[in-house]
Design a protein around this motif. Structure first.
Motif, PDB file in Angstrom:
ATOM      1  N   ARG A  81       0.841  -1.208   0.000  1.00 35.24           N
ATOM      2  CA  ARG A  81       0.000   0.000   0.000  1.00 35.24           C
ATOM      3  C   ARG A  81       0.870   1.250   0.000  1.00 35.24           C
ATOM      4  NH1 ARG A  81      -5.146   1.972   1.768  1.00 35.24           N
ATOM      5  NH2 ARG A  81      -4.973   3.943   2.914  1.00 35.24           N
ATOM      6  N   LEU A  82       1.916   1.254   0.809  1.00 32.44           N
ATOM      7  CA  LEU A  82       2.802   2.425   0.884  1.00 32.44           C
ATOM      8  C   LEU A  82       3.557   2.646  -0.421  1.00 32.44           C
ATOM      9  CD1 LEU A  82       4.210   1.900   4.498  1.00 32.44           C
ATOM     10  CD2 LEU A  82       2.563   3.646   3.760  1.00 32.44           C
ATOM     11  N   GLU A  83       3.840   1.544  -1.157  1.00 33.04           N
ATOM     12  CA  GLU A  83       4.575   1.652  -2.421  1.00 33.04           C
ATOM     13  C   GLU A  83       3.649   1.674  -3.638  1.00 33.04           C
ATOM     14  OE1 GLU A  83       7.716   2.341  -2.586  1.00 33.04           O
ATOM     15  OE2 GLU A  83       7.883   2.238  -0.388  1.00 33.04           O
ATOM     16  N   HIS A  84       2.340   1.754  -3.395  1.00 40.07           N
ATOM     17  CA  HIS A  84       1.343   1.930  -4.456  1.00 40.07           C
ATOM     18  C   HIS A  84       1.386   0.818  -5.501  1.00 40.07           C
ATOM     19  CE1 HIS A  84       0.810   5.878  -2.672  1.00 40.07           C
ATOM     20  NE2 HIS A  84       2.107   6.111  -2.831  1.00 40.07           N
ATOM     21  N   VAL A  85       1.476  -0.434  -5.044  1.00 37.32           N
ATOM     22  CA  VAL A  85       1.444  -1.575  -5.960  1.00 37.32           C
ATOM     23  C   VAL A  85       0.021  -1.740  -6.497  1.00 37.32           C
ATOM     24  CG1 VAL A  85       1.806  -4.063  -6.179  1.00 37.32           C
ATOM     25  CG2 VAL A  85       3.332  -2.698  -4.732  1.00 37.32           C
ATOM     26  N   PRO A  86      -0.156  -1.927  -7.809  1.00 37.50           N
ATOM     27  CA  PRO A  86      -1.507  -1.952  -8.392  1.00 37.50           C
ATOM     28  C   PRO A  86      -2.405  -3.072  -7.885  1.00 37.50           C
ATOM     29  CG  PRO A  86       0.161  -1.661 -10.109  1.00 37.50           C
ATOM     30  CD  PRO A  86       0.892  -1.968  -8.851  1.00 37.50           C
ATOM     31  N   LEU A  87      -1.878  -4.314  -7.800  1.00 36.61           N
ATOM     32  CA  LEU A  87      -2.690  -5.454  -7.386  1.00 36.61           C
ATOM     33  C   LEU A  87      -2.060  -6.128  -6.170  1.00 36.61           C
ATOM     34  CD1 LEU A  87      -3.494  -7.077 -10.863  1.00 36.61           C
ATOM     35  CD2 LEU A  87      -5.032  -5.697  -9.436  1.00 36.61           C
ATOM     36  N   VAL A  88      -2.852  -6.293  -5.112  1.00 33.79           N
ATOM     37  CA  VAL A  88      -2.359  -6.896  -3.877  1.00 33.79           C
ATOM     38  C   VAL A  88      -3.298  -8.030  -3.481  1.00 33.79           C
ATOM     39  CG1 VAL A  88      -1.701  -6.520  -1.480  1.00 33.79           C
ATOM     40  CG2 VAL A  88      -1.435  -4.668  -3.153  1.00 33.79           C
ATOM     41  N   PHE A  89      -2.752  -9.251  -3.434  1.00 32.34           N
ATOM     42  CA  PHE A  89      -3.539 -10.424  -3.077  1.00 32.34           C
ATOM     43  C   PHE A  89      -3.047 -11.009  -1.755  1.00 32.34           C
ATOM     44  CE2 PHE A  89      -3.492 -10.379  -7.812  1.00 32.34           C
ATOM     45  CZ  PHE A  89      -4.832 -10.063  -7.992  1.00 32.34           C
ATOM     46  N   TYR A  90      -3.947 -11.712  -1.086  1.00 31.88           N
ATOM     47  CA  TYR A  90      -3.626 -12.266   0.239  1.00 31.88           C
ATOM     48  C   TYR A  90      -4.250 -13.642   0.361  1.00 31.88           C
ATOM     49  CZ  TYR A  90      -4.039 -12.763   5.381  1.00 31.88           C
ATOM     50  OH  TYR A  90      -3.990 -13.209   6.676  1.00 31.88           O
ATOM     51  N   THR A  91      -3.446 -14.623   0.773  1.00 28.24           N
ATOM     52  CA  THR A  91      -3.950 -15.962   1.076  1.00 28.24           C
ATOM     53  C   THR A  91      -3.667 -16.245   2.553  1.00 28.24           C
ATOM     54  OG1 THR A  91      -3.465 -16.694  -1.183  1.00 28.24           O
ATOM     55  CG2 THR A  91      -3.882 -18.404   0.462  1.00 28.24           C
ATOM     56  N   PRO A  92      -4.704 -16.284   3.406  1.00 25.76           N
ATOM     57  CA  PRO A  92      -4.472 -16.458   4.854  1.00 25.76           C
ATOM     58  C   PRO A  92      -3.956 -17.834   5.247  1.00 25.76           C
ATOM     59  CG  PRO A  92      -6.662 -15.561   4.399  1.00 25.76           C
ATOM     60  CD  PRO A  92      -6.114 -16.028   3.096  1.00 25.76           C
ATOM     61  N   HIS A  93      -4.347 -18.886   4.511  1.00 27.32           N
ATOM     62  CA  HIS A  93      -3.992 -20.262   4.889  1.00 27.32           C
ATOM     63  C   HIS A  93      -4.475 -20.565   6.311  1.00 27.32           C
ATOM     64  CE1 HIS A  93      -1.459 -20.720   1.291  1.00 27.32           C
ATOM     65  NE2 HIS A  93      -1.023 -19.503   1.551  1.00 27.32           N
ATOM     66  N   ALA A  94      -5.724 -20.245   6.592  1.00 24.37           N
ATOM     67  CA  ALA A  94      -6.380 -20.345   7.902  1.00 24.37           C
ATOM     68  C   ALA A  94      -6.075 -19.077   8.703  1.00 24.37           C
ATOM     69  CB  ALA A  94      -5.974 -21.573   8.693  1.00 24.37           C
ATOM     70  N   TYR A  95      -7.106 -18.265   8.895  1.00 18.79           N
ATOM     71  CA  TYR A  95      -6.943 -17.034   9.668  1.00 18.79           C
ATOM     72  C   TYR A  95      -6.502 -17.353  11.094  1.00 18.79           C
ATOM     73  CZ  TYR A  95      -9.600 -14.575   6.015  1.00 18.79           C
ATOM     74  OH  TYR A  95     -10.027 -14.032   4.825  1.00 18.79           O
ATOM     75  N   SER A  96      -5.675 -16.482  11.643  1.00 20.58           N
ATOM     76  CA  SER A  96      -5.207 -16.685  13.019  1.00 20.58           C
ATOM     77  C   SER A  96      -6.368 -16.776  14.002  1.00 20.58           C
ATOM     78  CB  SER A  96      -4.275 -15.536  13.430  1.00 20.58           C
ATOM     79  OG  SER A  96      -3.106 -15.536  12.666  1.00 20.58           O
ATOM     80  N   PHE A  97      -7.406 -15.974  13.789  1.00 17.33           N
ATOM     81  CA  PHE A  97      -8.504 -15.948  14.759  1.00 17.33           C
ATOM     82  C   PHE A  97      -9.356 -17.218  14.719  1.00 17.33           C
ATOM     83  CE2 PHE A  97     -10.209 -13.747  10.959  1.00 17.33           C
ATOM     84  CZ  PHE A  97     -11.344 -14.504  10.722  1.00 17.33           C
ATOM     85  N   MET A  98      -9.098 -18.113  13.741  1.00 24.66           N
ATOM     86  CA  MET A  98      -9.827 -19.372  13.692  1.00 24.66           C
ATOM     87  C   MET A  98      -9.305 -20.370  14.725  1.00 24.66           C
ATOM     88  SD  MET A  98     -10.076 -19.810   9.536  1.00 24.66           S
ATOM     89  CE  MET A  98     -10.831 -21.436   9.590  1.00 24.66           C
ATOM     90  N   ALA A  99      -8.103 -20.148  15.251  1.00 25.47           N
ATOM     91  CA  ALA A  99      -7.512 -21.060  16.221  1.00 25.47           C
ATOM     92  C   ALA A  99      -8.281 -21.004  17.543  1.00 25.47           C
ATOM     93  CB  ALA A  99      -6.050 -20.698  16.454  1.00 25.47           C
ATOM     94  N   PRO A 100      -8.547 -22.145  18.169  1.00 29.51           N
ATOM     95  CA  PRO A 100      -9.308 -22.155  19.429  1.00 29.51           C
ATOM     96  C   PRO A 100      -8.666 -21.332  20.538  1.00 29.51           C
ATOM     97  CG  PRO A 100      -9.134 -24.368  18.520  1.00 29.51           C
ATOM     98  CD  PRO A 100      -8.230 -23.495  17.705  1.00 29.51           C
ATOM     99  N   GLU A 101      -7.326 -21.230  20.530  1.00 31.78           N
ATOM    100  CA  GLU A 101      -6.656 -20.489  21.601  1.00 31.78           C
ATOM    101  C   GLU A 101      -6.819 -18.974  21.466  1.00 31.78           C
ATOM    102  OE1 GLU A 101      -3.309 -21.547  18.614  1.00 31.78           O
ATOM    103  OE2 GLU A 101      -5.139 -22.453  19.411  1.00 31.78           O
TER     104      GLU A 101
END
Length: 400
Positions: A110-130
């Motif tokens: 975002r700071l370097e103004h990249v045109p396309l930014v994708f994200y793969t969580p591979h299981a969100y952290s908040f999904m963990a029971p702890e």
């Protein structure tokens, strides 16, 4: 044809590393110029083995400050490092993998103004029971802000992961795409060949003995103690069955101590054989694959099992329940339910599905070529709205 410049950011290992490596290997080098920024603090053996091949396919940039632990000093250092690489590379695409890399990489993009930014969580952290209470709220807030303000699209590896994101208000439905993990259809050894390679004879496992196994780290997420308890329960009912845990980790001593405490009948039929670099194909040695995870994104080990034609018994957790088709390629049981898990294993041993049928479910949905093709089309902008269109959509939503 101008190549699309892609920068990937990776901190974690395991299945996330596997996804990134398969993605890099699958992208057409005539169409994509790939740079991988990766952490160095917890490289697994498979990644180290892959490094020579990866260097032929991508520019690799180690980043010592990209670590799992929360450390403002290191996070600022990692952010500076990633920004410097982006400034130098001027990529068309940044693709971040897992939570820590997702925050550092997306902020830098975002700071370097990249045109396309994708994200793969591979299981969100908040999904963990702890993760509960304030801690969960903080991670949800971070994912929500970055999803809405610093991400073009999020690629979820399972429909369940997407549902979790929608339930937590991470982003709108049209900003989340399900692209399941896939693996190459490589040759695997026969059951007998895999057993010989793993040295089952030296463990006292005869040629015809039924074997229930898993290839996983001995860590809390995988709940190895439930695996251990199911093993003891099944062996008491069927003394001919052996259980094999292929992996290592901090809970290995707990599992071994539990089995030793169950007496010789159980201890002699349970085995922890450590990490194996060939685990993804020697899984063919098992008659049933048993995964007791508390949560998952989209577990590679289940897909590898089906590729080898091995039926699966797994917890009814996100990701698992999108690979396992009860009555077709395996069975599901409630998380942590030893009695139900043991019953499912007994049923699978007594009435297993045909190996060719189990393998067919892999071929229909979990090929790496399909995963790479879907992601590559987003990289090229063929399936992705332009940045201008997304900004316009945001403005409309805010106006409403």
């Amino acid at each position: 044809m101008r190549k699309t410049k892609v920068v990937m950011v990776l901190e974690s290992q395991g299945g996330t590393r596997r996804h990134v490596v398969d993605l890099i290997r699958g992208l057409d080098p005539e169409r994509f110029d790939v740079t991988l920024i990766h952490g160095t603090s917890r490289l697994d053996a498979s990644f180290v083995e892959d490094l020579p091949d990866l260097r032929r396919r991508a520019r690799l940039v180690p980043c010592d400050a990209l670590v799992r632990e929360i450390s403002p000093r290191r996070e600022l250092s990692a952010l500076r490092r990633v920004r410097a690489v982006l400034r130098e590379t001027r990529p068309d695409v940044v693709h971040c993998h897992s939570s820590k890399a997702g925050i550092i990489g997306r902020l830098a993009a975002r700071l370097e103004h990249v045109p396309l930014v994708f994200y793969t969580p591979h299981a969100y952290s908040f999904m963990a029971p702890e993760f509960s209470g304030r801690r969960r709220a903080v991670f949800v807030a971070l994912e929500r802000w970055f999803g809405r303000h610093a991400t073009t699209l999020t690629f979820n590896v399972s429909a369940g992961e997407k549902r979790a994101a929608l339930a937590a208000g991470i982003d709108a439905d049209d900003r989340l795409r399900v692209i399941v993990n896939g693996i190459p259809d490589v040759p695997v050894p026969s059951r007998a060949e895999a057993r010989a390679a793993l040295g089952f004879g030296g463990l006292g496992i005869t040629e015809y003995a039924p074997v229930v196994g898993v290839t996983a780290r001995l860590v809390g997420q995988k709940d190895p103690m439930t695996f251990a308890r199911i093993a003891a329960e099944v062996i008491r009912r069927r003394p001919d069955v052996h259980f094999v845990y292929m992996g290592d980790g901090p809970m290995e001593s707990d599992v071994r101590a539990y089995w030793d405490g169950c007496g010789d009948a159980v201890a002699s039929h349970t085995h922890v054989i450590g990490y194996r670099s060939d685990a993804e194909i020697t899984v063919a040695a098992f008659d049933v694959y048993l995964l007791t995870s508390l949560y998952e994104g989209m577990p590679y080990s289940l897909i590898e099992s089906l590729r080898a034609g091995v039926p699966v018994v797994a917890t009814d957790a996100t990701g698992n329940n999108e690979v396992v088709r009860p009555g077709v390629n395996g069975a599901l049981f409630p998380v942590g339910d030893v009695r139900a898990g043991a019953a499912a294993v007994m049923e699978m041993l007594g009435n297993p599905p045909d190996r060719d049928v189990a393998r067919e479910t892999f071929l229909r949905r979990f090929l790496a070529s399909q995963m790479v093709r879907d992601i590559a089309r987003h990289y090229r902008g063929e399936l992705t709205p332009s940045a201008a269109e997304l900004r316009s959509e945001d403005a409309l939503k805010e106006a409403r």
